[in-house]
Structure formats: C-alpha cells, structure tokens
Design an enzyme around this catalytic site. Structure first.
Site, PDB file in Angstrom:
ATOM      1  N   CYS A   3       0.854  -1.196   0.000  1.00 55.11           N
ATOM      2  CA  CYS A   3       0.000   0.000   0.000  1.00 55.11           C
ATOM      3  C   CYS A   3       0.882   1.236   0.000  1.00 55.11           C
ATOM      4  CB  CYS A   3      -0.911  -0.007   1.232  1.00 55.11           C
ATOM      5  SG  CYS A   3      -1.826   1.525   1.444  1.00 55.11           S
ATOM      6  N   CYS A   6       0.456   3.474   3.111  1.00 58.27           N
ATOM      7  CA  CYS A   6       1.118   2.895   4.295  1.00 58.27           C
ATOM      8  C   CYS A   6       2.629   3.127   4.188  1.00 58.27           C
ATOM      9  CB  CYS A   6       0.789   1.409   4.430  1.00 58.27           C
ATOM     10  SG  CYS A   6      -0.853   1.092   5.118  1.00 58.27           S
ATOM     11  N   ASP A  29      -0.847  15.949  -2.660  1.00 61.62           N
ATOM     12  CA  ASP A  29      -1.003  14.968  -3.732  1.00 61.62           C
ATOM     13  C   ASP A  29       0.152  15.116  -4.725  1.00 61.62           C
ATOM     14  OD1 ASP A  29      -3.732  13.302  -4.910  1.00 61.62           O
ATOM     15  OD2 ASP A  29      -2.074  13.692  -6.294  1.00 61.62           O
ATOM     16  N   HIS A  45      -4.433   1.226   8.314  1.00 61.68           N
ATOM     17  CA  HIS A  45      -4.937   0.916   6.971  1.00 61.68           C
ATOM     18  C   HIS A  45      -6.426   0.578   7.011  1.00 61.68           C
ATOM     19  CE1 HIS A  45      -4.659  -0.282   2.756  1.00 61.68           C
ATOM     20  NE2 HIS A  45      -5.631  -1.106   3.110  1.00 61.68           N
ATOM     21  N   ASN A  85     -13.127   8.886  -2.974  1.00 62.76           N
ATOM     22  CA  ASN A  85     -13.557   7.952  -4.014  1.00 62.76           C
ATOM     23  C   ASN A  85     -13.591   6.543  -3.422  1.00 62.76           C
ATOM     24  OD1 ASN A  85     -13.627   9.995  -6.019  1.00 62.76           O
ATOM     25  ND2 ASN A  85     -11.415   9.831  -6.249  1.00 62.76           N
ATOM     26  N   GLY A  91     -13.744   5.484  -8.885  1.00 57.67           N
ATOM     27  CA  GLY A  91     -12.479   6.072  -9.338  1.00 57.67           C
ATOM     28  C   GLY A  91     -11.374   6.040  -8.299  1.00 57.67           C
ATOM     29  N   HIS A  98      -8.747   7.811   1.917  1.00 62.60           N
ATOM     30  CA  HIS A  98      -8.169   9.165   1.872  1.00 62.60           C
ATOM     31  C   HIS A  98      -9.229  10.161   1.447  1.00 62.60           C
ATOM     32  CE1 HIS A  98      -7.552   7.225  -2.043  1.00 62.60           C
ATOM     33  NE2 HIS A  98      -7.691   8.423  -2.593  1.00 62.60           N
ATOM     34  N   HIS A 100      -9.567  13.853  -0.298  1.00 59.60           N
ATOM     35  CA  HIS A 100      -8.905  14.905  -1.053  1.00 59.60           C
ATOM     36  C   HIS A 100      -9.414  16.250  -0.553  1.00 59.60           C
ATOM     37  CE1 HIS A 100      -7.682  12.266  -4.598  1.00 59.60           C
ATOM     38  NE2 HIS A 100      -8.635  11.521  -4.052  1.00 59.60           N
TER      39      HIS A 100
HETATM   40  P1  5GP Z   1      -7.889   8.294  -5.702  1.00 60.96           P
HETATM   41  O1  5GP Z   1      -7.855   8.258  -7.212  1.00 60.96           O
HETATM   42  O2  5GP Z   1      -7.623   6.922  -5.130  1.00 60.96           O
HETATM   43  O3  5GP Z   1      -9.081   8.951  -5.122  1.00 60.96           O
HETATM   44  O4  5GP Z   1      -6.677   9.228  -5.275  1.00 60.96           O
HETATM   45  C1  5GP Z   1      -5.375   8.778  -5.134  1.00 60.96           C
HETATM   46  C2  5GP Z   1      -4.489   9.986  -5.190  1.00 60.96           C
HETATM   47  O5  5GP Z   1      -3.232   9.614  -4.688  1.00 60.96           O
HETATM   48  C3  5GP Z   1      -4.270  10.528  -6.604  1.00 60.96           C
HETATM   49  O6  5GP Z   1      -4.732  11.874  -6.670  1.00 60.96           O
HETATM   50  C4  5GP Z   1      -2.759  10.416  -6.800  1.00 60.96           C
HETATM   51  O7  5GP Z   1      -2.224  11.506  -7.496  1.00 60.96           O
HETATM   52  C5  5GP Z   1      -2.246  10.324  -5.377  1.00 60.96           C
HETATM   53  N1  5GP Z   1      -1.020   9.552  -5.232  1.00 60.96           N
HETATM   54  C6  5GP Z   1      -0.768   8.318  -5.747  1.00 60.96           C
HETATM   55  N2  5GP Z   1       0.463   7.904  -5.393  1.00 60.96           N
HETATM   56  C7  5GP Z   1       0.992   8.904  -4.630  1.00 60.96           C
HETATM   57  C8  5GP Z   1       2.249   9.062  -3.967  1.00 60.96           C
HETATM   58  O8  5GP Z   1       3.130   8.190  -4.000  1.00 60.96           O
HETATM   59  N3  5GP Z   1       2.438  10.218  -3.274  1.00 60.96           N
HETATM   60  C9  5GP Z   1       1.480  11.198  -3.206  1.00 60.96           C
HETATM   61  N4  5GP Z   1       1.781  12.297  -2.506  1.00 60.96           N
HETATM   62  N5  5GP Z   1       0.290  11.075  -3.824  1.00 60.96           N
HETATM   63  C10 5GP Z   1       0.047   9.950  -4.521  1.00 60.96           C
HETATM   64 ZN    ZN Z   2      -2.479   1.461   3.561  1.00 52.52          ZN
END
Ligand code: 5GP
Ligand code: ZN
Length: 112
Positions: A3, A6, A29, A45, A85, A91, A98, A100
C-alpha cells in the site's frame, strides 16, 4: 501489504507532509488537480469509506476536525472541496482511505 499510503505513513516513501498526529497524516497529492490538493489519511490501513464501522468511525470524526485546520493553514478562506472515491466505479486508485482537499481556485461543478 503493498500500500503506497502505508509506505508514506511508515516513512518508506517520501511525501510533502502538511499535518501529522498519532492517528492522521495529511500530505500534498503528487499529481495536484488544483493549486491546493492535499490528501488526508488515517494512519491505520482502512481500504475505503466502505469499510467504516462502529469501531473505526472515530477516525472520520478526527479527519473532519482536522480538515478545517488544514484549510485555514492553506488559506482556503473562499471555500474548498472534500472528496473521497470508493472502489473501481468511484475512481479509487489507492486502496487506503483518503480524503482529497481541493482548493485555491473556483472548482468546476461536476457530478459523474
Ligand atoms: P484516488 O484516485 O484513489 O481517489 O486518489 C489517489 C491519489 O493519490 C491521486 O490523486 C494520486 O495523485 C495520489 N497519489 C498516488 N500515489 C501517490 C504518492 O506516492 N504520493 C502522493 N503524494 N500522492 C500519490
Ligand atoms: Zn495502507
């Protein structure tokens, strides 16, 4: 478990942290979709909002107490958006709960 969030929480993956306490971490992000784009996560987690129950729901309260603190610190006085999401159709690309925080500009209104 593989993850990415994590890994960030454990310090194995670098991140730009904006808030941290014993139970919650917030970081920028990596692929921002607004001038301010921060992710707020529980340190334990939890896969998604779909896994919230009476045992872990206090984490949601904590996160929503922290969000206004972060928003104020980031200067989001004119408003912002909070999104989570859930699953493939929602999505969700990272399966660690998490929220946003998006702001710093007038965001387009869109539903689906
Ligand atoms: P989701 O699409 O799951 O709602 O959002 C996941 C978010 O995590 C995305 O906006 C993506 O840019 C961000 N993200 C993915 N990997 C990483 C990472 O390694 N570091 C950071 N800071 N953000 C990440
Ligand atoms: Zn996790």
């Amino acid at each position: 478990m593989d993850c990415v969030f994590c890994g960030i929480i454990d310090g194995n993956i670098p991140s730009d942290k904006v808030y941290e306490d014993e139970e919650v971490l917030a970081f920028r992000d990596i692929n921002p979709e607004a001038p301010v784009h921060i992710l707020v996560v529980p340190k334990t987690h939890v896969n998604s909002c779909n896994c919230i129950n009476e045992v872990n729901s206090y984490l949601i309260s904590k996160i929503f107490e922290i969000i206004p603190v972060i928003a104020k610190k980031e200067g989001l006085t004119n408003g912002y958006r909070v999104i989570t999401n859930v699953g493939e159709d929602g999505g969700q690309s990272v399966e660690h709960l998490h929220f946003h925080i998006l702001g710093g500009k007038k965001l387009p209104v869109h539903f689906g």
